[in-house]
Motif scaffolding. Structure first.
Motif, PDB file in Angstrom:
ATOM      1  N   ALA A   1       0.811  -1.221   0.000  1.00 47.31           N
ATOM      2  CA  ALA A   1       0.000   0.000   0.000  1.00 47.31           C
ATOM      3  C   ALA A   1       0.843   1.269   0.000  1.00 47.31           C
ATOM      4  CB  ALA A   1      -0.928  -0.007   1.212  1.00 47.31           C
ATOM      5  N   PHE A   2       2.012   1.249   0.696  1.00 45.52           N
ATOM      6  CA  PHE A   2       2.814   2.470   0.792  1.00 45.52           C
ATOM      7  C   PHE A   2       3.529   2.798  -0.520  1.00 45.52           C
ATOM      8  CE2 PHE A   2       5.786  -0.915   1.771  1.00 45.52           C
ATOM      9  CZ  PHE A   2       6.967  -0.502   1.181  1.00 45.52           C
ATOM     10  N   ILE A   3       3.638   1.832  -1.439  1.00 46.82           N
ATOM     11  CA  ILE A   3       4.326   2.058  -2.714  1.00 46.82           C
ATOM     12  C   ILE A   3       3.396   2.680  -3.754  1.00 46.82           C
ATOM     13  CG2 ILE A   3       5.274   0.837  -4.735  1.00 46.82           C
ATOM     14  CD1 ILE A   3       6.773  -0.966  -2.900  1.00 46.82           C
ATOM     15  N   VAL A   4       2.136   2.282  -3.736  1.00 48.95           N
ATOM     16  CA  VAL A   4       1.201   2.620  -4.819  1.00 48.95           C
ATOM     17  C   VAL A   4       1.140   4.122  -5.136  1.00 48.95           C
ATOM     18  CG1 VAL A   4      -1.218   2.558  -5.530  1.00 48.95           C
ATOM     19  CG2 VAL A   4      -0.182   0.556  -4.466  1.00 48.95           C
ATOM     20  N   PRO A   5       0.989   5.025  -4.148  1.00 48.73           N
ATOM     21  CA  PRO A   5       0.888   6.454  -4.496  1.00 48.73           C
ATOM     22  C   PRO A   5       2.181   7.026  -5.088  1.00 48.73           C
ATOM     23  CG  PRO A   5       0.086   6.025  -2.263  1.00 48.73           C
ATOM     24  CD  PRO A   5       0.823   4.811  -2.710  1.00 48.73           C
ATOM     25  N   TYR A   6       3.293   6.316  -4.893  1.00 44.65           N
ATOM     26  CA  TYR A   6       4.588   6.823  -5.368  1.00 44.65           C
ATOM     27  C   TYR A   6       5.156   5.984  -6.511  1.00 44.65           C
ATOM     28  CZ  TYR A   6       4.154   9.043  -0.814  1.00 44.65           C
ATOM     29  OH  TYR A   6       3.692   9.749   0.266  1.00 44.65           O
ATOM     30  N   LEU A   7       4.313   5.166  -7.126  1.00 44.16           N
ATOM     31  CA  LEU A   7       4.794   4.265  -8.167  1.00 44.16           C
ATOM     32  C   LEU A   7       5.391   5.038  -9.338  1.00 44.16           C
ATOM     33  CD1 LEU A   7       5.062   1.329  -9.074  1.00 44.16           C
ATOM     34  CD2 LEU A   7       2.780   1.507 -10.101  1.00 44.16           C
ATOM     35  N   HIS A   8       4.765   6.163  -9.711  1.00 45.53           N
ATOM     36  CA  HIS A   8       5.293   6.954 -10.835  1.00 45.53           C
ATOM     37  C   HIS A   8       6.662   7.544 -10.499  1.00 45.53           C
ATOM     38  CE1 HIS A   8       3.358   9.727  -8.134  1.00 45.53           C
ATOM     39  NE2 HIS A   8       3.780  10.783  -8.803  1.00 45.53           N
ATOM     40  N   VAL A   9       6.863   7.909  -9.224  1.00 44.79           N
ATOM     41  CA  VAL A   9       8.156   8.449  -8.800  1.00 44.79           C
ATOM     42  C   VAL A   9       9.234   7.368  -8.877  1.00 44.79           C
ATOM     43  CG1 VAL A   9       9.433   9.524  -6.911  1.00 44.79           C
ATOM     44  CG2 VAL A   9       7.035  10.142  -7.310  1.00 44.79           C
ATOM     45  N   ILE A  10       8.894   6.179  -8.415  1.00 41.89           N
ATOM     46  CA  ILE A  10       9.842   5.058  -8.485  1.00 41.89           C
ATOM     47  C   ILE A  10      10.216   4.778  -9.936  1.00 41.89           C
ATOM     48  CG2 ILE A  10      10.129   2.584  -8.045  1.00 41.89           C
ATOM     49  CD1 ILE A  10       8.197   2.985  -5.632  1.00 41.89           C
ATOM     50  N   MET A  11       9.211   4.769 -10.812  1.00 39.82           N
ATOM     51  CA  MET A  11       9.481   4.531 -12.233  1.00 39.82           C
ATOM     52  C   MET A  11      10.353   5.631 -12.812  1.00 39.82           C
ATOM     53  SD  MET A  11       7.959   1.685 -12.861  1.00 39.82           S
ATOM     54  CE  MET A  11       7.915   1.628 -14.628  1.00 39.82           C
ATOM     55  N   GLY A  12      10.114   6.880 -12.390  1.00 40.32           N
ATOM     56  CA  GLY A  12      10.914   7.997 -12.888  1.00 40.32           C
ATOM     57  C   GLY A  12      12.357   7.916 -12.446  1.00 40.32           C
ATOM     58  N   VAL A  13      12.568   7.598 -11.167  1.00 37.50           N
ATOM     59  CA  VAL A  13      13.935   7.511 -10.633  1.00 37.50           C
ATOM     60  C   VAL A  13      14.728   6.415 -11.349  1.00 37.50           C
ATOM     61  CG1 VAL A  13      15.286   6.895  -8.590  1.00 37.50           C
ATOM     62  CG2 VAL A  13      13.361   8.492  -8.390  1.00 37.50           C
ATOM     63  N   PHE A  14      14.060   5.319 -11.684  1.00 37.95           N
ATOM     64  CA  PHE A  14      14.741   4.214 -12.368  1.00 37.95           C
ATOM     65  C   PHE A  14      14.506   4.243 -13.878  1.00 37.95           C
ATOM     66  CE2 PHE A  14      14.490   2.727  -7.995  1.00 37.95           C
ATOM     67  CZ  PHE A  14      15.755   2.189  -7.808  1.00 37.95           C
ATOM     68  N   GLY A  15      14.131   5.424 -14.387  1.00 38.40           N
ATOM     69  CA  GLY A  15      13.853   5.555 -15.813  1.00 38.40           C
ATOM     70  C   GLY A  15      15.048   5.251 -16.693  1.00 38.40           C
ATOM     71  N   VAL A  16      16.243   5.712 -16.301  1.00 39.61           N
ATOM     72  CA  VAL A  16      17.448   5.456 -17.113  1.00 39.61           C
ATOM     73  C   VAL A  16      17.832   3.979 -17.104  1.00 39.61           C
ATOM     74  CG1 VAL A  16      19.922   5.945 -17.336  1.00 39.61           C
ATOM     75  CG2 VAL A  16      18.301   7.818 -16.957  1.00 39.61           C
ATOM     76  N   PRO A  17      17.866   3.290 -15.942  1.00 41.56           N
ATOM     77  CA  PRO A  17      18.111   1.843 -15.999  1.00 41.56           C
ATOM     78  C   PRO A  17      17.100   1.093 -16.862  1.00 41.56           C
ATOM     79  CG  PRO A  17      18.393   2.627 -13.761  1.00 41.56           C
ATOM     80  CD  PRO A  17      17.859   3.784 -14.558  1.00 41.56           C
ATOM     81  N   PHE A  18      15.843   1.559 -16.868  1.00 42.42           N
ATOM     82  CA  PHE A  18      14.849   0.925 -17.737  1.00 42.42           C
ATOM     83  C   PHE A  18      15.254   1.033 -19.205  1.00 42.42           C
ATOM     84  CE2 PHE A  18      11.459   1.216 -14.341  1.00 42.42           C
ATOM     85  CZ  PHE A  18      11.200  -0.151 -14.313  1.00 42.42           C
ATOM     86  N   ASP A  19      15.997   2.108 -19.556  1.00 44.06           N
ATOM     87  CA  ASP A  19      16.435   2.281 -20.944  1.00 44.06           C
ATOM     88  C   ASP A  19      17.363   1.155 -21.399  1.00 44.06           C
ATOM     89  OD1 ASP A  19      15.386   4.436 -22.453  1.00 44.06           O
ATOM     90  OD2 ASP A  19      16.334   5.858 -21.103  1.00 44.06           O
ATOM     91  N   LEU A  20      18.015   0.480 -20.449  1.00 47.42           N
ATOM     92  CA  LEU A  20      18.930  -0.607 -20.809  1.00 47.42           C
ATOM     93  C   LEU A  20      18.187  -1.898 -21.131  1.00 47.42           C
ATOM     94  CD1 LEU A  20      21.808  -0.152 -18.189  1.00 47.42           C
ATOM     95  CD2 LEU A  20      21.646   0.767 -20.513  1.00 47.42           C
ATOM     96  N   VAL A  21      16.937  -2.006 -20.688  1.00 47.88           N
ATOM     97  CA  VAL A  21      16.199  -3.261 -20.878  1.00 47.88           C
ATOM     98  C   VAL A  21      14.898  -3.087 -21.651  1.00 47.88           C
ATOM     99  CG1 VAL A  21      17.186  -4.352 -18.825  1.00 47.88           C
ATOM    100  CG2 VAL A  21      15.087  -3.009 -18.603  1.00 47.88           C
ATOM    101  N   LEU A  22      14.463  -1.845 -21.841  1.00 47.74           N
ATOM    102  CA  LEU A  22      13.215  -1.598 -22.551  1.00 47.74           C
ATOM    103  C   LEU A  22      13.450  -0.623 -23.705  1.00 47.74           C
ATOM    104  CD1 LEU A  22      10.619  -1.040 -19.674  1.00 47.74           C
ATOM    105  CD2 LEU A  22      10.918  -3.105 -21.046  1.00 47.74           C
ATOM    106  N   SER A  23      12.743  -0.816 -24.793  1.00 49.63           N
ATOM    107  CA  SER A  23      12.758   0.170 -25.862  1.00 49.63           C
ATOM    108  C   SER A  23      11.870   1.347 -25.459  1.00 49.63           C
ATOM    109  CB  SER A  23      12.237  -0.448 -27.161  1.00 49.63           C
ATOM    110  OG  SER A  23      10.846  -0.723 -27.037  1.00 49.63           O
TER     111      SER A  23
END
Length: 443
Positions: free
Chosen positions: A335-357
């Motif tokens: 429950a504590f992650i859900v409201p901040y899920l977009h922030v978590i995705m944003g912070v790890f946005g660059v690492p996602f670039d290594l595995v996602l198009s």
């Protein structure tokens, strides 16, 4: 069951895009159609979902087609050449000035939103200077990549257009609040270029003290004595229009002004601009058609991908699969992650670039995250901005970027070494920009 089908649909599209087995268009069109059929929806209803999805992205498609054609014509006429040549002449001999100049040239050449043309212009022009001063060519790639990534925030580049398609919002409307972020990012990058220039100057000084340390760099520097081949795609002098440079500049500045003002739709702005630029610079009809044919592949490719995304989103939303998946993921996630899920995705946005198009990130992850956090009271635009800013800076550190492979080929460099050299600088810059965006109230 609907959530399971939706999850498998998203995973399948991501896996296919990562594997490179199919083009984004094929995956975005066929996979959700099959999923909708499996979920029990009739063909006629799926067709209605498709129409709704296409209607939501058609304005984005129009803007992309005419924006890419317009800025391609501006590149052909040599509008940016005097500025680039002046910056190059001012930076010769100073490591720090070269680093700063690289950022400025990268930003100007990426005004058309095309990574390929940016690298085709910057690498051949700047690489000999880097090698002569014994600066690392990987620094050249890092600075041009960061500069182009910041410029990717313009609405006619890829990421904002994709996000606009997902949210059903005009990309120009998305871009306007991001202008302060873009300007802040350029100031930050200029400061970083000064710092990295000083760091590079110290490294070169150490090489003078210890010549045996320079072996790895000499392999790349050896190409300095070899004649530089003219890269395919660079424009010939016959296309340049130096006598019309001020008129072309007036048209380009007017286009930017109208986009910021927002008085008329962005697609219409570029249609008018292109209709003026073509006959002014190339009065012969055959020359006009030749210029359109030259830039049409880039324009049509992006348009086709956005239309494919419209089909995907229309079906996923019309069938209720996205809503169902978001609801069930909320039930599973802490429950504590859900409201901040977009922030978590944003912070790890660059690492996602290594595995996602880019397509997988915006068309598969963004819709799900947006659905989840909006249910928690987070504005969908805020969620999108957080994910865009966090991810966009890593565009040219991703092995899924075709333009990056072109840059590596032009400079004679390796992908692995580029990622090792640039990754943490890029990721750190991305996180710092997220903090700036938060402080100025954009997210």
């Amino acid at each position: 069951m609907l959530s399971i089908i939706a999850f498998l649909t998203v995973i399948t599209i991501v896996a296919l895009l990562i594997s490179g087995k199919i083009s984004p268009i094929v995956g975005l069109v066929l996979v959700p159609v099959v999923a909708a059929l499996v979920a029990g929806f009739p063909v006629a209803e799926i067709g209605e979902f498709f129409n709704e999805g296409i209607d939501s992205v058609i304005s984005v498609v129009i803007m992309f087609i005419f924006a890419i054609l317009f800025f391609g014509i501006m590149q052909d006429t040599g509008l940016f050449d005097p500025f680039i040549n002046k910056v190059i002449s001012l930076t010769r001999g100073s490591v720090i000035a070269v680093a700063v100049g690289t950022v400025i040239i990268g930003a100007v050449t990426h005004l058309d939103g095309s990574g390929a043309s940016t690298f085709l212009i910057t690498i051949p022009a700047l690489l000999p200077i880097y090698l002569k001063l014994r600066m690392s060519p990987y620094l050249l790639l890092l600075l041009v990549g960061l500069s182009a990534s910041i410029m990717n925030l313009v609405p006619w580049a890829g990421p904002i257009g994709r996000a606009g398609a997902v949210l059903g919002v005009d990309p120009t409307e998305l871009w306007r609040p991001l202008i302060p972020v873009q300007l802040s990012a350029m100031v930050m990058l200029l400061l970083l270029a000064v710092f990295l220039g000083l760091r590079e100057k110290k490294r070169i000084a150490k090489l003078d003290e210890h010549p045996e340390m320079s072996g790895a760099d000499e392999e790349v520097a050896a190409t300095l004595d070899e004649p530089m081949e003219q890269p395919a795609g660079l424009k010939t002098d016959s296309l340049k229009r130096p006598k019309l440079i001020w008129l072309n500049a007036l048209i380009a500045v007017s286009v930017i002004g109208l986009l910021v003002w927002g008085i008329i739709p962005s697609g219409f702005v570029f249609m008018i601009a292109l209709s003026l630029a073509l006959p002014i610079n190339y009065p012969n009809v055959q020359d006009q058609m030749s210029r359109i044919k030259e830039h049409a592949p880039n324009a049509l490719m992006m348009a086709a991908i956005i239309l494919g995304a419209g089909s995907f989103l229309g079906i996923m939303e019309g069938t209720g699969m996205l809503d169902s998946l978001a609801v069930d993921l909320v039930a599973i996630l802490p429950a504590f992650i859900v409201p901040y899920l977009h922030v978590i995705m944003g912070v790890f946005g660059v690492p996602f670039d290594l595995v996602l198009s880019t397509d997988a990130y915006y068309f598969a992850l963004l819709p799900i995250v947006e659905q989840i956090v909006t249910a928690q009271g987070i504005d969908s635009i805020t969620a999108a901005y957080t994910m865009i800013i966090g991810n966009i800076i890593g565009t040219f550190v991703s092995p899924f970027s075709p333009a990056l492979w072109l840059a590596l080929g032009l400079a004679g460099l390796e992908m692995g070494r580029h990622i090792r050299y640039s990754f943490f600088w890029v990721w750190g810059f991305s996180v710092a920009l997220l903090i700036v965006a938060f402080l100025i109230g954009v997210i």
